[in-house]
Design a protein around this motif. Structure first.
Motif, mmCIF file in Angstrom:
data_model
loop_
_atom_site.group_PDB
_atom_site.id
_atom_site.type_symbol
_atom_site.label_atom_id
_atom_site.label_comp_id
_atom_site.label_asym_id
_atom_site.label_seq_id
_atom_site.Cartn_x
_atom_site.Cartn_y
_atom_site.Cartn_z
ATOM 1 N N GLU A 124 5.190 12.461 -0.379
ATOM 2 C CA GLU A 124 4.607 13.378 0.612
ATOM 3 C C GLU A 124 3.629 12.645 1.525
ATOM 4 O O GLU A 124 3.601 12.884 2.736
ATOM 5 C CB GLU A 124 3.873 14.541 -0.077
ATOM 6 N N ARG A 125 2.825 11.768 0.954
ATOM 7 C CA ARG A 125 1.838 11.020 1.741
ATOM 8 C C ARG A 125 2.516 9.987 2.638
ATOM 9 O O ARG A 125 2.060 9.731 3.749
ATOM 10 C CB ARG A 125 0.816 10.337 0.835
ATOM 11 N N VAL A 126 3.599 9.411 2.163
ATOM 12 C CA VAL A 126 4.321 8.430 2.975
ATOM 13 C C VAL A 126 4.883 9.101 4.225
ATOM 14 O O VAL A 126 4.831 8.544 5.325
ATOM 15 C CB VAL A 126 5.432 7.735 2.151
ATOM 16 N N TYR A 127 5.382 10.329 4.065
ATOM 17 C CA TYR A 127 5.876 11.058 5.238
ATOM 18 C C TYR A 127 4.740 11.418 6.192
ATOM 19 O O TYR A 127 4.925 11.421 7.411
ATOM 20 C CB TYR A 127 6.653 12.305 4.813
ATOM 21 N N GLN A 128 3.559 11.713 5.663
ATOM 22 C CA GLN A 128 2.409 11.954 6.534
ATOM 23 C C GLN A 128 2.058 10.688 7.315
ATOM 24 O O GLN A 128 1.729 10.755 8.502
ATOM 25 C CB GLN A 128 1.205 12.420 5.716
ATOM 26 N N ILE A 129 2.130 9.560 6.642
ATOM 27 C CA ILE A 129 1.849 8.287 7.327
ATOM 28 C C ILE A 129 2.895 8.023 8.400
ATOM 29 O O ILE A 129 2.565 7.573 9.498
ATOM 30 C CB ILE A 129 1.775 7.143 6.297
ATOM 31 N N LEU A 130 4.159 8.322 8.108
ATOM 32 C CA LEU A 130 5.214 8.151 9.113
ATOM 33 C C LEU A 130 4.943 9.025 10.332
ATOM 34 O O LEU A 130 5.083 8.571 11.478
ATOM 35 C CB LEU A 130 6.574 8.483 8.510
ATOM 36 N N ASP A 131 4.528 10.267 10.091
ATOM 37 C CA ASP A 131 4.189 11.151 11.207
ATOM 38 C C ASP A 131 3.034 10.580 12.026
ATOM 39 O O ASP A 131 3.037 10.634 13.260
ATOM 40 C CB ASP A 131 3.819 12.550 10.694
ATOM 41 N N TYR A 132 2.043 10.035 11.356
ATOM 42 C CA TYR A 132 0.892 9.457 12.054
ATOM 43 C C TYR A 132 1.313 8.220 12.858
ATOM 44 O O TYR A 132 0.870 8.029 13.991
ATOM 45 C CB TYR A 132 -0.219 9.116 11.056
ATOM 46 N N ALA A 162 13.698 15.855 -3.163
ATOM 47 C CA ALA A 162 15.034 16.159 -2.655
ATOM 48 C C ALA A 162 15.357 15.277 -1.445
ATOM 49 O O ALA A 162 16.474 14.768 -1.298
ATOM 50 C CB ALA A 162 15.141 17.631 -2.280
ATOM 51 N N ILE A 163 14.374 15.097 -0.586
ATOM 52 C CA ILE A 163 14.570 14.242 0.584
ATOM 53 C C ILE A 163 14.818 12.807 0.148
ATOM 54 O O ILE A 163 15.722 12.137 0.655
ATOM 55 C CB ILE A 163 13.362 14.333 1.538
ATOM 56 N N ALA A 164 14.036 12.333 -0.825
ATOM 57 C CA ALA A 164 14.194 10.953 -1.303
ATOM 58 C C ALA A 164 15.575 10.749 -1.910
ATOM 59 O O ALA A 164 16.223 9.725 -1.671
ATOM 60 C CB ALA A 164 13.111 10.618 -2.314
ATOM 61 N N GLY A 165 16.061 11.715 -2.683
ATOM 62 C CA GLY A 165 17.398 11.602 -3.270
ATOM 63 C C GLY A 165 18.486 11.588 -2.218
ATOM 64 O O GLY A 165 19.421 10.779 -2.275
ATOM 65 N N THR A 166 18.356 12.485 -1.252
ATOM 66 C CA THR A 166 19.336 12.533 -0.163
ATOM 67 C C THR A 166 19.328 11.242 0.632
ATOM 68 O O THR A 166 20.388 10.695 0.967
ATOM 69 C CB THR A 166 19.032 13.724 0.772
ATOM 70 N N MET A 167 18.146 10.730 0.912
ATOM 71 C CA MET A 167 18.054 9.506 1.708
ATOM 72 C C MET A 167 18.553 8.297 0.930
ATOM 73 O O MET A 167 19.087 7.357 1.521
ATOM 74 C CB MET A 167 16.626 9.291 2.202
ATOM 75 N N SER A 168 18.419 8.322 -0.381
ATOM 76 C CA SER A 168 18.965 7.236 -1.199
ATOM 77 C C SER A 168 20.482 7.189 -1.058
ATOM 78 O O SER A 168 21.070 6.119 -0.869
ATOM 79 C CB SER A 168 18.560 7.432 -2.659
ATOM 80 N N LYS A 222 0.840 -1.210 0.000
ATOM 81 C CA LYS A 222 0.000 0.000 0.000
ATOM 82 C C LYS A 222 0.875 1.261 0.000
ATOM 83 O O LYS A 222 0.569 2.233 -0.689
ATOM 84 C CB LYS A 222 -0.928 0.025 1.218
ATOM 85 N N LEU A 223 1.943 1.248 0.790
ATOM 86 C CA LEU A 223 2.822 2.410 0.858
ATOM 87 C C LEU A 223 3.542 2.661 -0.460
ATOM 88 O O LEU A 223 3.786 3.817 -0.834
ATOM 89 C CB LEU A 223 3.855 2.233 1.976
ATOM 90 N N ASP A 224 3.860 1.606 -1.172
ATOM 91 C CA ASP A 224 4.569 1.751 -2.448
ATOM 92 C C ASP A 224 3.746 2.469 -3.504
ATOM 93 O O ASP A 224 4.303 3.040 -4.435
ATOM 94 C CB ASP A 224 5.003 0.376 -2.980
ATOM 95 N N THR A 225 2.435 2.460 -3.371
ATOM 96 C CA THR A 225 1.577 3.111 -4.366
ATOM 97 C C THR A 225 1.413 4.607 -4.114
ATOM 98 O O THR A 225 0.951 5.326 -4.997
ATOM 99 C CB THR A 225 0.178 2.463 -4.394
#
Length: 138
Positions: free
Chosen positions: A19-27, A66-72, A12-15
């Motif tokens: 931005e939404r994945v980070y919201q889910i992480l915050d939740y 930018a965050i995704a690239g840095t984290m990669s 589900k997260l892969d779809t």
């Protein structure tokens, strides 16, 4: 958590967009702080550092790309450092094993049984101590 549920969540997260994945992480962080009966296991120091960088970028309102690239890049760096650390541990373990096998292996003398002569107090093959080079007289 069972493997089926874990795989379902990942699917589900892969779809979703970043931005939404980070919201889910915050939740999830919110739910964990409110309802988790125990504290989650802390990641190793390198992963904790990477997560800190990610949180700092998110707080600075950086774009999800930018965050995704840095984290990669951070993920690859953490992987390399972890591999180097594991290789170092492996070498250290082998060295300790070699040293301990050398120090614990002693020449075995054949057992003469209970009928043999009693061992003497001083070993027969021991040489007498020599004097230091300056004290030798001719």
């Amino acid at each position: 958590m069972n493997d089926i549920l874990r795989e379902r969540l990942i699917r589900k997260l892969d779809t979703l967009p970043e931005e939404r994945v980070y919201q889910i992480l915050d939740y999830i962080d919110f739910l964990e702080s409110k309802y988790a009966p125990k504290v989650s296991a802390a990641p190793n120091p390198l992963k904790r550092f990477a997560e800190g960088v990610e949180d700092t970028l998110r707080a600075g309102k950086m774009s999800a790309g930018a965050i995704a690239g840095t984290m990669s890049v951070m993920t690859k760096a953490v992987g390399v450092v972890t591999d180097v650390a594991n290789a170092g541990k492996s070498v250290a373990t082998e060295i300790v094993g070699a040293v301990s096998s050398v120090t614990t292996s002693k020449p075995q003398t054949p057992s003469t049984g209970s009928a043999g002569p009693a061992p003497s107090a001083a070993p027969a093959n021991q040489t007498p101590p020599t004097q230091p080079p300056g004290d030798q007289r001719k």
